[in-house]
Design a protein around this motif. Structure first.
Motif, short mmCIF file in Angstrom:
data_model
loop_
_atom_site.label_atom_id
_atom_site.label_comp_id
_atom_site.label_asym_id
_atom_site.label_seq_id
_atom_site.Cartn_x
_atom_site.Cartn_y
_atom_site.Cartn_z
N THR A 79 0.82 -1.22 0.00
CA THR A 79 0.00 0.00 0.00
C THR A 79 0.85 1.26 0.00
N THR A 80 2.13 1.10 0.30
CA THR A 80 3.01 2.27 0.18
C THR A 80 4.13 1.92 -0.80
N TRP A 81 4.80 2.95 -1.28
CA TRP A 81 5.85 2.70 -2.25
C TRP A 81 7.07 2.04 -1.62
N GLN A 85 1.58 11.43 -8.08
CA GLN A 85 1.38 11.11 -6.67
C GLN A 85 2.30 11.93 -5.78
N PRO A 140 -5.27 -1.33 -6.00
CA PRO A 140 -4.97 0.07 -6.30
C PRO A 140 -3.48 0.30 -6.21
N VAL A 147 0.17 4.28 -2.42
CA VAL A 147 -0.10 5.70 -2.28
C VAL A 147 1.16 6.44 -1.90
N LYS A 150 2.46 10.74 -1.79
CA LYS A 150 1.99 11.87 -1.00
C LYS A 150 0.47 11.99 -1.11
N LYS A 151 -0.05 11.51 -2.22
CA LYS A 151 -1.50 11.44 -2.37
C LYS A 151 -1.81 10.26 -3.27
N ALA A 152 -3.07 9.89 -3.28
CA ALA A 152 -3.47 8.78 -4.16
C ALA A 152 -3.74 9.35 -5.54
N SER A 199 -3.65 8.05 -10.04
CA SER A 199 -3.23 7.09 -11.05
C SER A 199 -3.42 7.72 -12.42
N MET A 241 -10.03 4.11 -7.78
CA MET A 241 -9.04 5.12 -8.15
C MET A 241 -9.55 6.11 -9.17
#
Lengths: 290, 313, 401
Positions: free
Chosen positions: C150-152, C194, C270, C273, C275-277, C279, C351
């Motif tokens: 869910t995070t990079w 993002q 998805p 995320v 800094k923000k979600a 796509s 998204m």
């Protein structure tokens, strides 16, 4: 390096010679077979892959003989894209351009070979010069011309520009020049018109050369890709090579179907070749004889 | 007349044949015969040839035809575009490698095919097949064979312990992929032409050589090759011109110009500028003129060399 | 119900259209060019049939123009030849070339209607409206990645963990992810978005790609290089070769089929995320040619609005695997029911409201090519990050006009 020594010596060197020749022969066979194998490998691969399942096609190490014989690949490939239409278009385009080109070429070659006229030299030189022009240079302006004529995506665009081949004119002219002028003079005296002479005597005499011209045109037409790619857009107008490329981009990487489609694309030319092998090869070979 | 006068056609006397009315009647007829071919050539070869020059000087677009006159701007852009020079370099590499390699291999093959071996017809067909089959179909299977994971080529390499090569994804191997394909495709065609030439060599030369005791190699070098020079030059010219125009192989193999555009040829560059993505029609026209100039010069040079080096029987 | 609502919303336009139609007193045919393959034909026909019930004298003629490039050529050719259809679908980067030939649509839409369209999809001057869209999702092979990141940072860690040489032969048998820099720079652009980075500034007068946010995003993108299969081929062409992939939702059918054949399970999640979600949305828009006959234009506008209705855009999405293009479409029962029954669509559906699409700049085609080259150079190590970025910025600046 004549025979040295006595008869015994001669026999020994004779045997050596024969043995040496045998070794050479073996070497040549091996080389030839190796060469054939390399040349045929892609076709072998195409054929066997067309019968594989997708898993088999992607297997590492490669699967040489498919376990299953998926005929469905061919059915699916045929149905996935309008190949029937593609084949029709390819045949239509190839046959009409061949017939048309043979006609225009015979006329023009005859004029250059047998008639004296004003501007003949310079005109022929210009014609020869056009052989140096890369097709790509003309592609864009031709695209604009064809768009403005309203021929885009129509048969006219595929056929009419290709009714001439300067190479064909050149080839046929060479051949016509070989026909003795006395024949023509005799016919004229008998009251035969030039036109009749051309079609009743010259043409039958030049059958092999005309066959070559027609064959090369058919082949070129069938394999034509870039022009068709640019000038047509709807699938109803596409020919086999372009349809195949389109098919590959739609299907992505279902190689087994792609290979099946490729085999389908090759079959007509293959058949043509098998039935006319001798003339085919002779015809092509002839283009190299100046 | 002095030599200069020979060139000045307005100083030359009017040819006799121009005085006869039959000559002019013949001329009319001749032009009628040539008309169908000439008309089509005029519309689809001569006109676009000059049109290409014109387009290269304008900012052409589809909604604005021919657009604004911008002089040599397109040429300036092209000569300043590193990708143009790279494309030129790639093309030169392809030409420089595939032309001699194909010819050399074709000579060997023609030699083999000339010998009275049993497999001759089969071999002849196998070599010829690659030339007559539609290019696109053939390239598809090469794409499969070049695949880095499941392609046969890498499989063969692995048998020799050689590491897997990413033929189509590694910029270093992009051009070799194209060259190998090109050599494979044309070696048969060239071999057939050379073979026909070989079979046309008068046997008397060989007999004379045998009497003089020449070795096989010497025969080859002093008789066969020189007498094949017409065919060799023919093949050099058409294979060079053909190699300069390579496009389809790249387009179908890589579905693009290759990784880092490593396989972009001149013609691909032209197509990319003119037809793919944002269409810069004027630029493409300019680039195609440069291509023409190159081919023209190279062909002329070759013909000059041919005049001196080609031996006819 | 729907019918009454439609007629009221159209108001003046409907009167005009019916007026034209009445004076003509004969059926109007609108020619609609597209490139949807066979399997979408049925859906297209259904939509035009429903439209025909509403407006019996308007026929929609769907004309298949072939592939992506084929359609583009057709459009260009038609504009040159002066023989345009009524409407056609466009990929965004084709629009600038023929912008002058298109009818600006803004005057024909009310503010509520405009607000309903997903913000990231509004095209400048509304020369076109969105039609079929797909969004970039994260595909992952469950057998290798049981829980999607869910995070990079999680994504990065999973990439490292999944780049393995399983049989010890010195060759990597599986990569964490796949990157297609030249063919799909949108993979990077999603990261950029993002991170709150942009390519150009608001009024397109300066290049902002090399500001802090941009460099950060690029550095992360570059850090993936050792753990990614870098290619221009489709990432599902060798299933199992990559453990995760950022790819378009429209390809789910192909991913799924390939996975099943290989005995693996692929799922969609998805994007992680930043800094923000956000796509990247890709797909086509519809435009109307202003040189088409007036009655056809009027009819075309009616059809356009019809297609944008909540239930219709949802229906189109359900049947094709694309996504609804309006907020009300995303909320319609047609769509929500579908999502409930097909969990793989949850990711893309969620998204959509935060999706962005490509810049409507006239030179975007060239800009995108420059970005693709930059990404490729960095990933393949042909240039350092700074150099590649500088080259790209220089190129972009020359394209600012």
């Amino acid at each position: 390096m004549g025979p040295k020594g006595g008869a015994l010596e001669a026999v020994r060197t004779g045997r050596q010679y024969v043995a040496q020749q045998r070794v050479y022969r073996l070497m040549f066979y091996v080389l030839l077979l190796a060469g054939c194998a390399i040349m045929l490998l892609p076709f072998f691969w195409m054929l066997t892959t067309s019968f594989k399942t997708q898993a088999e096609a992607l297997r590492v190490p490669p699967q040489w003989i498919p376990v299953s014989f998926r005929w469905q690949n061919y059915v699916e490939a045929w149905n996935a894209a309008p190949f029937g239409r593609y084949f029709f278009n390819s045949f239509f385009m190839a046959i009409t351009t061949t017939l048309g080109e043979v006609f225009t070429t015979i006329l023009a070659a005859y004029a250059f070979a047998k008639m004296k006229f004003f501007g003949k030299g310079p005109l022929f030189a210009i014609l020869l010069a056009t052989m140096m022009i890369p097709g790509q240079m003309l592609l864009l302006p031709n695209y604009v011309t064809i768009a403005r004529l309203g021929w885009l995506d129509r048969y006219e665009a595929l056929i009419i520009p290709w009714l001439v081949s300067v190479f064909g004119i050149f080839l046929l002219r060479q051949f016509f020049r070989g026909v003795p002028d006395e024949l023509l003079d005799a016919a004229r005296i008998d009251g035969c018109s030039r036109f009749r002479f051309l079609f009743t005597i010259m043409v039958p005499l030049s059958r092999p050369a005309i066959f070559t011209v027609a064959l090369l045109k058919f082949l070129g037409s069938w394999n034509s890709f870039q022009w068709v790619l640019i000038m047509t857009t709807s699938p109803t107008m596409r020919t086999v090579p372009v349809g195949l490329q389109l098919f590959s981009s739609e299907v992505g990487t279902a190689y087994e179907k792609l290979m099946a489609a490729s085999i389908l694309a090759i079959i007509p030319i293959l058949l043509l070749f098998l039935f006319t092998q001798k003339q085919f090869i002779q015809g092509v070979a002839r283009t190299g004889i100046k | 007349m002095s030599r200069l006068d020979k060139l000045a056609f307005w100083k030359r006397p009017i040819p006799d044949e121009w005085r006869s009315p039959t000559f002019w009647k013949d001329t009319t007829w001749a032009y009628i015969y040539v008309a169908p071919a000439l008309i089509i050539l005029a519309i689809f070869t001569f006109y676009p040839f000059f049109q290409a020059f014109r387009l290269s000087l304008y900012k052409v677009s589809f909604t604005n035809f021919p657009g604004q006159f911008i002089g040599l701007d397109h040429f300036r852009y092209i000569f300043g575009d590193k990708y143009f020079w790279r494309a030129l370099w790639h093309t030169l590499v392809i030409v420089g490698v595939s032309v001699p390699v194909t010819l050399f291999l074709a000579l060997l093959v023609a030699n083999l095919l000339n010998k009275p071996l049993r497999l001759r017809t089969f071999a002849r067909t196998s070599f010829f097949l690659s030339y007559i089959t539609p290019m696109v179909a053939v390239i598809m299977v090469w794409r499969l064979m070049y695949n880095e994971s499941y392609g046969v080529l890498n499989y063969f390499l692995s048998l020799f312990g050689i590491h897997r090569i990413a033929w189509l994804n590694d910029p270093q191997y992009a051009l070799p992929s194209v060259i190998i394909l090109s050599v494979w495709r044309y070696v048969g065609y060239q071999a057939i032409i050379l073979l026909a030439g070989m079979q046309g060599i008068d046997q008397m030369y060989y007999e004379a050589a045998r009497i003089d005791g020449a070795s096989g190699f010497q025969v080859w070098r002093k008789i066969t090759v020189p007498l094949l020079t017409p065919q060799i030059f023919f093949l050099l010219i058409i294979s060079m011109i053909g190699s300069f125009k390579i496009f389809t192989e790249v387009y179908v193999l890589f579905n693009g110009p290759g990784p880092l555009k490593a396989a972009e040829t001149l013609v691909y560059y032209i197509m990319r500028q003119g037809f793919f993505g944002t269409q810069h029609l004027g630029r493409a026209a300019a680039a195609s003129i440069v291509l023409f100039a190159i081919i023209f010069v190279v062909t002329l040079l070759q013909m000059q060399v041919a005049k001196r080096r080609v031996h006819y029987q | 119900m729907k019918l009454r609502k439609t007629l009221i919303a159209l108001g003046l336009l409907a009167v005009l259209a019916i007026g034209f139609a009445a004076t003509a007193a004969e059926p109007i045919t609108i020619e609609f060019w597209h490139r949807f393959s066979e399997r979408h034909n049925e859906t297209l026909e259904q939509l035009s049939t429903w439209f025909n019930w509403l407006y019996p004298n308007i026929n929609v003629e769907w004309v298949y123009q072939g592939s992506y490039s084929a359609l583009q050529q057709s459009i260009n050719g038609a504009v040159v030849a002066g023989e345009v259809p009524t409407m056609t679908i466009f990929y965004e980067d084709w629009i600038p070339a023929v912008a002058d030939a298109l009818l600006p649509l803004e005057p024909f839409f009310s503010t509520t209607e405009l607000a309903d369209i997903i913000p990231g999809l509004l095209y400048k001057d509304l020369l076109t409206v969105p039609f079929n869209k797909s969004i970039m999702v994260l595909y992952y092979i469950e057998d290798y990645v049981p829980v999607p990141p869910t995070t990079w940072q999680e994504f990065y860690d999973l990439c490292v963990a999944n780049t393995v040489d399983e049989d010890g032969d010195g060759q990597i048998d599986r990569y964490g992810t796949g990157l297609r820099p030249a063919a799909n720079p949108e993979q990077f652009l999603a990261l950029l978005e993002q991170n709150n980075g942009t390519i150009l500034n608001e009024d397109w007068t300066a290049v902002t790609l090399d500001n802090e946010a941009g460099v950060e995003a690029l550095e992360f993108y570059a850090s993936l290089a050792p753990y990614a299969w870098i290619t221009s081929e489709y990432l599902n062409s060798n299933i199992g070769y990559v453990a995760m992939a950022i790819d378009t939702s429209a390809g789910f059918y192909y991913w799924d089929t390939a996975a099943k054949e290989a005995g693996l399970t692929v799922k969609a999640a998805p994007l992680p995320v930043g800094k923000k979600a956000a796509s990247f949305i890709q797909g086509t828009n519809i435009g109307i040619f202003k040189d088409a006959p007036a009655e056809e234009i009027a009819a075309g506008l009616l059809f356009l609005k019809f297609l944008l209705e909540a239930d219709n855009t949802a229906y189109w999405a359900v049947r094709t695997g694309y996504l609804p293009v309006t907020l009300s479409g995303l909320e319609s029962t047609v769509w929500t029911d579908y999502v409930a029954a097909n969990p793989e669509v949850v990711a893309s559906s969620e998204m959509m409201p935060v999706g962005v699409s490509s810049l409507a700049h006239p030179n975007y085609g060239d800009m995108r090519a420059a970005l693709g080259t930059m990404c490729e150079e960095i990933l393949l190590g042909a240039e350092t990050l700074e150099d590649a970025l500088a080259i790209a910025v220089f190129e972009l600046e020359s394209l600012l006009e």
